[in-house]
Design a protein around this motif. Structure first.
Motif, PDB file in Angstrom:
ATOM      1  N   ARG A   1     -53.452  55.103  65.436  1.00 32.82           N
ATOM      2  CA  ARG A   1     -52.105  55.140  65.999  1.00 32.82           C
ATOM      3  C   ARG A   1     -51.609  56.564  66.203  1.00 32.82           C
ATOM      4  O   ARG A   1     -50.878  56.856  67.142  1.00 32.82           O
ATOM      5  CB  ARG A   1     -51.131  54.352  65.122  1.00 32.82           C
ATOM      6  CG  ARG A   1     -51.236  52.844  65.360  1.00 32.82           C
ATOM      7  CD  ARG A   1     -50.087  52.087  64.721  1.00 32.82           C
ATOM      8  NE  ARG A   1     -50.161  52.096  63.270  1.00 32.82           N
ATOM      9  CZ  ARG A   1     -50.921  51.250  62.562  1.00 32.82           C
ATOM     10  NH1 ARG A   1     -51.664  50.365  63.162  1.00 32.82           N
ATOM     11  NH2 ARG A   1     -50.946  51.312  61.244  1.00 32.82           N
ATOM     12  N   GLN A   2     -51.997  57.457  65.290  1.00 35.28           N
ATOM     13  CA  GLN A   2     -51.534  58.842  65.406  1.00 35.28           C
ATOM     14  C   GLN A   2     -52.499  59.749  64.645  1.00 35.28           C
ATOM     15  O   GLN A   2     -53.283  59.298  63.834  1.00 35.28           O
ATOM     16  CB  GLN A   2     -50.109  58.988  64.870  1.00 35.28           C
ATOM     17  CG  GLN A   2     -49.938  58.441  63.451  1.00 35.28           C
ATOM     18  CD  GLN A   2     -48.483  58.167  63.123  1.00 35.28           C
ATOM     19  OE1 GLN A   2     -47.644  58.121  63.999  1.00 35.28           O
ATOM     20  NE2 GLN A   2     -48.191  57.972  61.846  1.00 35.28           N
TER      21      GLN A   2
ATOM     22  N   CYS B   1     -55.488  60.277  74.651  1.00 33.14           N
ATOM     23  CA  CYS B   1     -54.153  59.944  74.163  1.00 33.14           C
ATOM     24  C   CYS B   1     -53.497  59.019  75.170  1.00 33.14           C
ATOM     25  O   CYS B   1     -53.261  59.408  76.313  1.00 33.14           O
ATOM     26  CB  CYS B   1     -53.328  61.211  73.979  1.00 33.14           C
ATOM     27  SG  CYS B   1     -54.043  62.312  72.728  1.00 33.14           S
ATOM     28  N   VAL B   2     -53.285  57.762  74.759  1.00 32.44           N
ATOM     29  CA  VAL B   2     -52.702  56.764  75.653  1.00 32.44           C
ATOM     30  C   VAL B   2     -51.657  55.947  74.917  1.00 32.44           C
ATOM     31  O   VAL B   2     -51.922  55.393  73.864  1.00 32.44           O
ATOM     32  CB  VAL B   2     -53.779  55.800  76.209  1.00 32.44           C
ATOM     33  CG1 VAL B   2     -54.539  56.414  77.357  1.00 32.44           C
ATOM     34  CG2 VAL B   2     -54.741  55.367  75.112  1.00 32.44           C
ATOM     35  N   GLN B   3     -50.453  55.900  75.459  1.00 30.02           N
ATOM     36  CA  GLN B   3     -49.388  55.011  75.004  1.00 30.02           C
ATOM     37  C   GLN B   3     -49.403  54.691  73.511  1.00 30.02           C
ATOM     38  O   GLN B   3     -49.722  53.575  73.106  1.00 30.02           O
ATOM     39  CB  GLN B   3     -49.450  53.714  75.798  1.00 30.02           C
ATOM     40  CG  GLN B   3     -49.210  53.937  77.274  1.00 30.02           C
ATOM     41  CD  GLN B   3     -49.295  52.647  78.068  1.00 30.02           C
ATOM     42  OE1 GLN B   3     -49.905  51.682  77.644  1.00 30.02           O
ATOM     43  NE2 GLN B   3     -48.700  52.645  79.246  1.00 30.02           N
ATOM     44  N   GLY B   4     -49.116  55.682  72.703  1.00 28.18           N
ATOM     45  CA  GLY B   4     -48.973  55.446  71.278  1.00 28.18           C
ATOM     46  C   GLY B   4     -50.278  55.250  70.520  1.00 28.18           C
ATOM     47  O   GLY B   4     -50.276  54.764  69.398  1.00 28.18           O
ATOM     48  N   THR B   5     -51.388  55.606  71.153  1.00 30.44           N
ATOM     49  CA  THR B   5     -52.690  55.494  70.487  1.00 30.44           C
ATOM     50  C   THR B   5     -53.510  56.737  70.806  1.00 30.44           C
ATOM     51  O   THR B   5     -53.412  57.285  71.904  1.00 30.44           O
ATOM     52  CB  THR B   5     -53.468  54.258  71.003  1.00 30.44           C
ATOM     53  OG1 THR B   5     -52.674  53.096  70.794  1.00 30.44           O
ATOM     54  CG2 THR B   5     -54.785  54.089  70.274  1.00 30.44           C
TER      55      THR B   5
END
Length: 108
Positions: free
Chosen positions: A46-47, A25-29
């Motif tokens: 994206r989610q 899980c990294v910066q909105g991705t």
């Protein structure tokens, strides 16, 4: 023996068999990591809600979280391939669905 009814492939989608290793899980991705027989493949989304998580196993955790996936279950990943192969960040395509399949199940 049990035969899961797999999600049907749609136009432009591909499916690969592997072992579900982890979710980064990294910066909105989120990035799904799946070890196939030959390589470690990565599939961003994206989610979590963008990916269909489907399980045909009895030992599936109740929720999907960032980090290592417990028990390294076998999975079928459905994805839309990156144009021209792996993208700059090494991703193989956009994750569409992850199907957790029973141990020893061989898809036809």
């Amino acid at each position: 023996s049990f035969r899961p009814v797999l999600r049907e492939l749609r136009t432009g989608e591909e499916r690969v068999l592997g072992v579900f290793r982890s979710i980064l899980c990294v910066q909105g991705t989120i990035i799904l990591e799946v070890q196939t027989a030959t390589t470690l493949m990565t599939f961003p989304a994206r989610q979590f809600s963008e990916v269909d998580f489907i399980s045909y196993r009895t030992d599936t955790p109740g929720s999907v979280n960032c980090g290592a996936v417990p028990g390294t279950p076998p999975v079928l990943v459905t994805y839309r391939p990156s144009v021209g192969g792996a993208s700059a960040n090494g991703a193989h395509g956009q994750a569409v669905a992850i199907e957790l399949i029973p141990d020893g199940y061989v898809p036809r």
